[in-house]
Each structure stands twice: as structure tokens, then as C-alpha cells.
Design a protein around this motif. Structure first.
Motif: not given
Lengths: 248, 248
Positions: B21, B24-25, B56
Motif C-alpha cells: 500500500a 501504491r501511495a 500495490a
């Protein structure tokens, strides 16, 4: 005067864990008013609710009960100003703000005792055009164009973060609404619904296929005005006059 | 001169899904340089890596390979300025910045060709004092003191978001967008004049003394809309419809 923090409204959310993570993000930044429109798995129920609570890590305990609605218009009735988080719409003319500008706008409404709400679309499809048409302002979060998909709860987090950040600056600036109070969405929607009825009666929508698009465009015009209650009454008067009898 | 975006360095992260995550951010906000210090489950390996990749959603595909280090000092060797995201340390004297101030500071370093990195602590304990001591500046994100625990990936998201925001000079703020051109004053005034004629014909102005004031109010509504040429045409259509014959 009572002051209202913005409500967070999730439209057709699918996963309980995203509802929970959204609640957590809200609690992190002192927002507590969560509403759901048509959650895929209902609310509350066992499986998603469990997943939601795990991801909320206690956020629901410091919030009032989550309200659930069947459609967007019902959920928006009590609000004076509604913000839709979405990409810029191609075919609707709406004011677009960054999250940072939008929270300043919300603070100004808050300082006048007015109620605001922020709409977030579900995981699969985001907000549809009708939801956007019901909103006054678009919140567009600039992202990397090569990797632009943001998770629902992350969008909530970013807007809630900006809201909390802006909290030190609560000075009410002048809003261009004049003396009369800003109309609630219910008053505005009733007026637009009446206009739609009259246009239907008067053969305005010659091609039925274009009816929804034309109404979205008309709604988009009115949503940009920040109409006061007095102005909504004036428009009712205009409609009544135009459909009435001529001077003889 | 080569310019370097900040690196994101996760110290002792535990859950693969949070690493994913975070990636991904980062990708959402155009950061690509991810380093891990002592990930609990190693890197890459099967279980956490799978979970990381699921979270992701493709972010790793647009990033260079993740680098793994055994200790913080090694990971920080190449950087000119290191920022630690943490609560304010009680017993160390460090410059504390908001995320917004910190990214401006990073931009200034970037403009000089210098390299920056941002440290994030693991899920369980955050950054320890030794990690903080190795950093130059504390990034402190203001949160609701009654609900202050932020998820690792959410912290990464907020700092990455601020980074991207600080570089974005392209987004027009507050501007209504849409395809049709803004109507000229002449077109708008012709439309309002026609409306006035029709309202006069239909006995809208019962009290002639109030006629000028009511027209000023109506004009004020339309002047706030920034109407496009298309919308002016739509309004002409509405007027024509309302004064026309009903469906039979």
C-alpha cells in the motif's frame, strides 16, 4: 450558532474494509458524520461489518451511528453545499477545486452555520454523472497521470487531512450569497424537479434519449449559483409566470 | 543537473500489505524510490511479497527494484537531508516541520541536485530514538489527539501527497471547466432582456415599483453562473418551452 463539520458520504461502497478504513481516516482528523448510500453488502451486517470494524480500529466507537440511504438525493437533503471527489467531468460544467481550496470553502460555510457534505464514489466505478450533477463543486486531487487510481479510503484520508490542517484558519470570509440564507439541496432539487415537470409538459425534451443529459446540464447550471432561499422562490415565481396566462 | 525525488524508507515494516500500500501511495504521487530496513518477513519472499503486490496494484512495475538494508545508517548513506515522520520527540532537540513545510524544504534541496529521504517507522513501534537521531528534521502530522494512530501506508500517502502538491503548478484552481466557451456579456444580456420581456408579458411584475429591484436580483443570479454559450442557448430553450403550448 451551531457549527457543523463536513459529512463523509460513500456512494455504493463495496468492501467493508474500505468503509472501516474510511472511518479510521475520519477519526484521525476529527470527522465523525459518516453516511452510506447503497452499500453493496448492506449495513450493518455480519461479514462486512466485521471487516469494517477491524479496519476502523475503534473509530466507530467515537462516531454517531452510520446512516444508510437508498439514493444520493435523499442523503443530500439537509446539506447546503455538496462536494464530489472525482476526476474532472468532461461533459459537465462545474467548479473544480483542489482538496485544499475545497476545505477552505467548507470552513467558510461552517462559520456561517451551514452544512456541507463530501461525496466519494465506490471502488469499482466511482461517482456516476447523476451523483456529480447533484453536487455543487468537484474536488479533484492531482495525482500522477501514469498511476492515478486511488483507493477509496485513501481519498477520504486526503480530504479529511486537508480539513483538519485548515482548522487553524477559521476566519469567515464573505460569501457571495447576500443576506438571504443559502438554499438547502432539498429546496433546490424541488425547484429543479418542478422545472423538469413543466419542461416535460411543454415538450422541451423532443428527443427522450437526450432528456437525462439535458437535465444534468440544467442542474449543473443551477448548482453553480449558490442560490439563496429567496432566489429559489424567485425562480418558482419565474416558472409560474412563464407558464401562466399572458396579459390581455 | 540531475534532480532527485525523495526516497521513502520504511524502517522495520511488518506487514507485506502495508509495504504494498505504501508503494501504491508513492506511485500515485510519482515517487519511485522505496527502501526497506529489516522487513520482518524479509524481502522479497513468497507470502508477504504476494500480499504486498496485491496491495500495490501494479505500483512495483513502474518502480526500480526495492532495496533492502540491515540498518538505518547504511540506508541513509547517500542522502543529504533526512526527514523522520514521527510524533515530536520529547528528549531530542530537532527541527519539527509539518508535512507541507517539509516538502518545500525537500524541493529546495532537489533544486540544488541534493538527495533527500523520508523515514517511516514500522507498524508496532514507529521510529526508535536512534533512527530519529540519524535524521535531520522531524515531520509531524497534526492529528486528532483523541484518535491519533495512523497506519504506516497512510503516513506515506500523506507525505507523498504533499510532495506532489508542492510541485503541481498546472492545476487551475476554482475555474469552472467544460467544453463550451464562456458566453459574452452581450449574449447573456440579450437572454436576460428576453426573460424580462416575457415576465412583463406574463404579469410577473405585479408591483411596477418593484420591477427594477426584482430584475437586479434576477440578473445577480445569472451573473454568478459564468454561463457558457451553450447554457445561454439552453435557457432560451427553457423560456421558449415554458411560454409555449402544452402537450395535448
Amino acid at each position: 450558532m451551531e457549527q457543523h463539520n463536513p459529512a463523509i458520504i460513500l456512494v455504493s461502497p463495496q468492501m467493508g474494509e474500505n468503509i472501516g478504513a474510511s472511518a479510521r481516516a475520519m477519526a484521525n482528523f476529527a470527522l465523525t458524520d459518516l453516511k452510506l448510500i447503497n452499500p453493496r453488502d448492506g449495513w450493518p451486517n455480519n461479514q462486512p461489518s466485521e471487516s469494517a470494524h477491524a479496519n476502523a480500529v475503534g473509530a466507530f466507537d467515537i462516531m454517531p451511528p452510520v446512516e444508510v440511504f437508498e439514493n444520493t438525493a435523499d442523503a443530500l437533503k439537509e446539506y447546503h453545499k455538496v462536494y464530489a471527489t472525482t476526476a474532472r467531468p468532461r461533459d459537465m460544467r462545474k467548479t473544480v477545486m483542489t482538496a485544499q481550496s475545497a476545505v477552505e470553502d467548507m470552513r467558510q460555510h461552517q462559520a456561517q452555520g451551514l452544512k456541507t457534505a463530501i461525496l466519494f464514489g465506490g471502488e469499482r466505478a466511482g461517482l456516476n454523472n447523476d451523483d456529480i450533477a447533484l453536487s455543487d463543486i468537484i474536488i479533484s486531487i492531482p495525482v500522477n497521470p501514469e498511476f492515478s487510481s486511488i483507493n477509496l479510503a485513501q481519498s477520504v484520508l486526503l480530504v479529511a487531512y486537508e480539513w483538519f490542517q485548515s482548522g487553524d484558519n477559521t476566519l469567515a470570509k464573505h460569501l457571495p450569497v447576500g443576506d438571504s440564507a443559502l438554499a438547502k439541496h432539498e429546496e433546490l432539487n424541488d425547484m429543479i424537479a418542478r422545472l423538469e415537470d413543466e419542461l416535460e409538459t411543454h415538450n422541451f425534451f423532443r428527443n427522450p434519449d437526450m432528456h437525462p443529459t439535458m437535465m444534468r446540464n440544467i442542474r449543473s447550471i443551477f448548482s453553480r449559483i449558490d442560490m439563496t432561499e429567496q432566489e429559489v422562490r424567485t425562480f418558482h415565481g419565474i416558472i409560474s409566470a412563464l407558464i401562466g396566462k399572458k396579459k390581455t
